[in-house]
Structure formats: structure tokens, C-alpha cells
Design a protein around this motif. Structure first.
Motif, PDB file in Angstrom:
ATOM      1  N   ASN A  54      -6.653  -1.827  -0.033  1.00 10.14           N
ATOM      2  CA  ASN A  54      -7.888  -2.391   0.519  1.00 10.14           C
ATOM      3  C   ASN A  54      -8.331  -3.663  -0.207  1.00 10.14           C
ATOM      4  O   ASN A  54      -9.398  -4.197   0.085  1.00 10.14           O
ATOM      5  N   GLY A  55      -7.532  -4.138  -1.158  1.00 12.72           N
ATOM      6  CA  GLY A  55      -7.867  -5.362  -1.873  1.00 12.72           C
ATOM      7  C   GLY A  55      -8.554  -5.138  -3.207  1.00 12.72           C
ATOM      8  O   GLY A  55      -8.682  -6.074  -4.001  1.00 12.72           O
ATOM      9  N   SER A  56      -9.021  -3.932  -3.453  1.00 12.92           N
ATOM     10  CA  SER A  56      -9.595  -3.625  -4.755  1.00 12.92           C
ATOM     11  C   SER A  56      -8.469  -3.474  -5.777  1.00 12.92           C
ATOM     12  O   SER A  56      -7.292  -3.383  -5.417  1.00 12.92           O
ATOM     13  N   ALA A  57      -8.824  -3.453  -7.042  1.00 12.34           N
ATOM     14  CA  ALA A  57      -7.802  -3.326  -8.077  1.00 12.34           C
ATOM     15  C   ALA A  57      -8.391  -2.632  -9.299  1.00 12.34           C
ATOM     16  O   ALA A  57      -9.562  -2.830  -9.639  1.00 12.34           O
ATOM     17  N   THR A  58      -7.575  -1.810  -9.915  1.00 12.44           N
ATOM     18  CA  THR A  58      -7.939  -1.236 -11.200  1.00 12.44           C
ATOM     19  C   THR A  58      -7.437  -2.190 -12.280  1.00 12.44           C
ATOM     20  O   THR A  58      -6.243  -2.462 -12.360  1.00 12.44           O
ATOM     21  N   GLN A 146      -1.307  -8.612   4.850  1.00  8.74           N
ATOM     22  CA  GLN A 146      -1.070  -9.350   3.620  1.00  8.74           C
ATOM     23  C   GLN A 146      -2.193  -9.151   2.600  1.00  8.74           C
ATOM     24  O   GLN A 146      -3.360  -9.043   2.957  1.00  8.74           O
ATOM     25  N   LEU A 147      -1.810  -9.106   1.335  1.00 10.86           N
ATOM     26  CA  LEU A 147      -2.740  -9.127   0.221  1.00 10.86           C
ATOM     27  C   LEU A 147      -2.435 -10.377  -0.599  1.00 10.86           C
ATOM     28  O   LEU A 147      -1.267 -10.667  -0.882  1.00 10.86           O
ATOM     29  N   THR A 148      -3.476 -11.115  -0.974  1.00  8.27           N
ATOM     30  CA  THR A 148      -3.287 -12.320  -1.773  1.00  8.27           C
ATOM     31  C   THR A 148      -4.156 -12.260  -3.013  1.00  8.27           C
ATOM     32  O   THR A 148      -5.372 -12.060  -2.925  1.00  8.27           O
ATOM     33  N   LEU A 201      -0.269 -14.884  -5.681  1.00  5.82           N
ATOM     34  CA  LEU A 201       0.682 -13.821  -5.349  1.00  5.82           C
ATOM     35  C   LEU A 201       0.353 -13.311  -3.953  1.00  5.82           C
ATOM     36  O   LEU A 201      -0.742 -12.809  -3.713  1.00  5.82           O
ATOM     37  N   VAL A 202       1.295 -13.481  -3.035  1.00  6.38           N
ATOM     38  CA  VAL A 202       1.115 -13.027  -1.654  1.00  6.38           C
ATOM     39  C   VAL A 202       2.059 -11.862  -1.416  1.00  6.38           C
ATOM     40  O   VAL A 202       3.265 -11.959  -1.695  1.00  6.38           O
ATOM     41  N   THR A 203       1.524 -10.759  -0.905  1.00 11.95           N
ATOM     42  CA  THR A 203       2.337  -9.570  -0.669  1.00 11.95           C
ATOM     43  C   THR A 203       2.244  -9.154   0.798  1.00 11.95           C
ATOM     44  O   THR A 203       1.288  -9.499   1.502  1.00 11.95           O
ATOM     45  N   THR A 204       3.222  -8.395   1.228  1.00 14.01           N
ATOM     46  CA  THR A 204       3.264  -7.916   2.611  1.00 14.01           C
ATOM     47  C   THR A 204       3.351  -6.397   2.620  1.00 14.01           C
ATOM     48  O   THR A 204       4.110  -5.808   1.849  1.00 14.01           O
ATOM     49  N   ALA A 205       2.576  -5.784   3.504  1.00 17.26           N
ATOM     50  CA  ALA A 205       2.563  -4.328   3.616  1.00 17.26           C
ATOM     51  C   ALA A 205       3.877  -3.828   4.206  1.00 17.26           C
ATOM     52  O   ALA A 205       4.565  -4.557   4.929  1.00 17.26           O
ATOM     53  N   PRO A 206       4.230  -2.580   3.914  1.00 16.30           N
ATOM     54  CA  PRO A 206       5.443  -2.008   4.514  1.00 16.30           C
ATOM     55  C   PRO A 206       5.280  -1.899   6.017  1.00 16.30           C
ATOM     56  O   PRO A 206       4.182  -1.680   6.530  1.00 16.30           O
ATOM     57  N   GLU A 207       6.365  -2.045   6.729  1.00 15.86           N
ATOM     58  CA  GLU A 207       6.331  -1.975   8.193  1.00 15.86           C
ATOM     59  C   GLU A 207       6.046  -0.550   8.632  1.00 15.86           C
ATOM     60  O   GLU A 207       6.597   0.403   8.088  1.00 15.86           O
ATOM     61  N   ASP A 208       5.166  -0.419   9.611  1.00 18.34           N
ATOM     62  CA  ASP A 208       4.825   0.891  10.146  1.00 18.34           C
ATOM     63  C   ASP A 208       6.025   1.429  10.931  1.00 18.34           C
ATOM     64  O   ASP A 208       6.440   0.828  11.923  1.00 18.34           O
ATOM     65  N   PRO A 209       6.607   2.564  10.523  1.00 13.85           N
ATOM     66  CA  PRO A 209       7.794   3.082  11.225  1.00 13.85           C
ATOM     67  C   PRO A 209       7.531   3.431  12.680  1.00 13.85           C
ATOM     68  O   PRO A 209       8.440   3.441  13.501  1.00 13.85           O
TER      69      PRO A 209
END
Length: 260
Positions: A54-58, A146-148, A201-209
């Protein structure tokens, strides 16, 4: 009364080291001491950002101190055993990061907040370890899948410690600047002293099967969803077997450690 004043002074001394170390500048004060006496028992100081979907981070910051000096060791123990001092320590840590989050929110025009700070104190040989953790809501920007992660790390951020970013499960890296010194299975590491100016840092979520397009077999037909795969077969070298092997190896190491 005198004891209360003494504990307050100890707390402020350690808080000063923590806050300086967390915000760069003269951070070498705490780090150098550890490097001079580090015997391999304690992990080196680190700044860890564990990003959530959700964009939050510990955010976890660890600090290490040379306790070979009797006075420093006594001060560390008094701080660890004083509820009032530890609460003050935790509140100052959370307040400092909340201030950074507020400034970052203004720059990015994105809502952010810092909460639920905790502290852990422990000793490992002649090293005192303090681990401070807080939940940073809204640290990463979320755009579809995407998360950035950029600010506050993109503008003059210096930790003087190893910097780690941990991605959510199965997320992949689309792009990263500067390149990580180490990158394995969603865990990126930059060594202490790395210039992170312009960090992104740009990330991509796993593809929904359920929505993914099946890959055709060699004969052009779609694979049978009910077919048994190698990973699903008992006794194979799939993921389940690998996890069991790793756990067995760890248990073996623990047994050996207890025998030393």
C-alpha cells in the motif's frame, strides 16, 4: 532526585548520538566506535526500508556502540533499564522522523505520517545495539501496479550505514538509480557512504494469475491448469523441498552453536 537527573542526562546523550546518526552529518561518532571494536558478533549499523504493497514502509534504524569502556557500558544499561529514559528516546526518534515525513509530504504533495515507533536494546559482547523502528505511511508512491520510492532519499540523504530496501513479496525492480551494490530476491543493498542523490526505485507488482494470459505449450495449445507440476510433486526439488532443506540447515547450525 540526583538519580533521575543522571538518567535523564544519559538518555539525552544517547538520543543525541541517535539523531545525529539518523540524519547524516557527524554520524561517524557512533559508527566509528563500532568499527574499532567490532568482533563479528553484532551486525553493522543499518537503515532498512521494508516497503508494503500500500506504499507504507516499516523503517528500521540500528545503532551500535562500543561498550568496552565501563562508563559507557553502565550508561547503556541504565538507559535500557529506565522506562522514562527509553520512552523519551523513542518519542524523540519518532518526532524526528515525523518532521522528515512532513517535509517530504510537502515536497511530493503526498500524504505521509510516522507512527508506532518502538525501541529494542541488546548487547552482543562489547557492543551495544539499539534498534529503532517506526511505520511510515505513504513513503512510496502507488500508481496502479507500481511502487516508487524517491524522497526523502533522493535529496542529500546520508545514513553513514548500510542502506537496505526490501520489496513486497514477488515484486520486481523495474528501474533503480543509483544501482544497488547487491540485489537478490527483492532485497537491495547500498553500502555505507554511497551517494544516493537522485535516488529512485520503481517496482512492479506480481502479475495476477487470474488475469494473466497463459503461455501456449510447444504444440500451440494452452497448458492444462489441472496438470501436476514439478513443484507440486512430493519429493521433488521444488520450492517446498528447498524451504525444508534451508530450515534443516539452520537447525544444524543452531545445534553446533550451542555445543561451542
Amino acid at each position: 532526585m540526583g538519580e533521575t537527573v543522571r538518567q535523564s542526562g544519559i538518555a539525552l546523550w544517547f538520543v543525541a548520538l541517535l539523531l545525529v546518526s539518523a540524519t547524516g552529518g557527524a554520524a561517524a561518532t557512533a559508527t566509528t566506535d563500532t568499527q574499532q571494536t567490532h568482533d563479528g558478533a553484532a551486525e553493522p549499523p543499518a537503515f532498512v526500508v521494508d516497503v508494503q504493497e500500500n506504499g507504507s514502509a516499516t523503517v528500521t534504524v540500528s545503532y551500535t556502540y562500543n561498550l568496552s569502556d565501563d562508563d559507557r557500558k553502565a550508561a547503556f544499561e541504565e538507559l535500557r533499564n529506565s522506562t522514562e529514559a527509553r520512552d523519551d528516546f523513542r518519542d524523540r526518534f519518532e518526532s524526528r522522523f515525523r518532521s522528515v515525513a512532513n517535509n517530504t509530504a510537502n515536497e511530493t504533495d503526498r500524504e505521509m505520517s510516522v507512527r508506532d515507533a518502538t525501541l529494542e536494546f541488546r548487547t552482543e559482547g562489547d557492543t551495544g545495539v539499539v534498534t529503532a523502528t517506526a511505520l511510515w505511511d505513504g513513503l512510496a508512491a502507488v500508481d496502479g501496479d507500481q511502487l516508487t520510492v524517491t524522497e526523502p532519499f533522493a535529496s542529500g540523504f546520508t545514513t553513514e550505514r548500510t542502506f537496505h530496501v526490501v520489496l513486497p513479496d514477488d515484486y520486481t525492480v523495474s528501474s533503480v538509480t543509483p544501482s544497488a551494490d547487491q540485489q537478490t530476491d527483492g532485497h537491495l543493498t547500498w553500502t555505507d557512504g554511497t551517494d544516493l542523490n537522485g535516488f529512485e526505485l520503481v517496482t512492479t507488482a506480481p502479475e495476477d494469475p487470474e488475469t494473466a494470459t497463459p503461455t501456449p505449450d510447444a504444440d500451440g495449445t494452452e497448458p492444462d491448469s489441472d496438470a501436476t507440476t514439478t513443484e507440486d510433486t512430493p519429493g521433488s526439488s521444488g520450492p517446498g523441498f528447498g524451504i525444508v532443506a534451508v530450515i534443516a540447515a539452520l537447525v544444524g547450525l543452531l545445534v553446533l552453536a550451542r555445543q561451542d
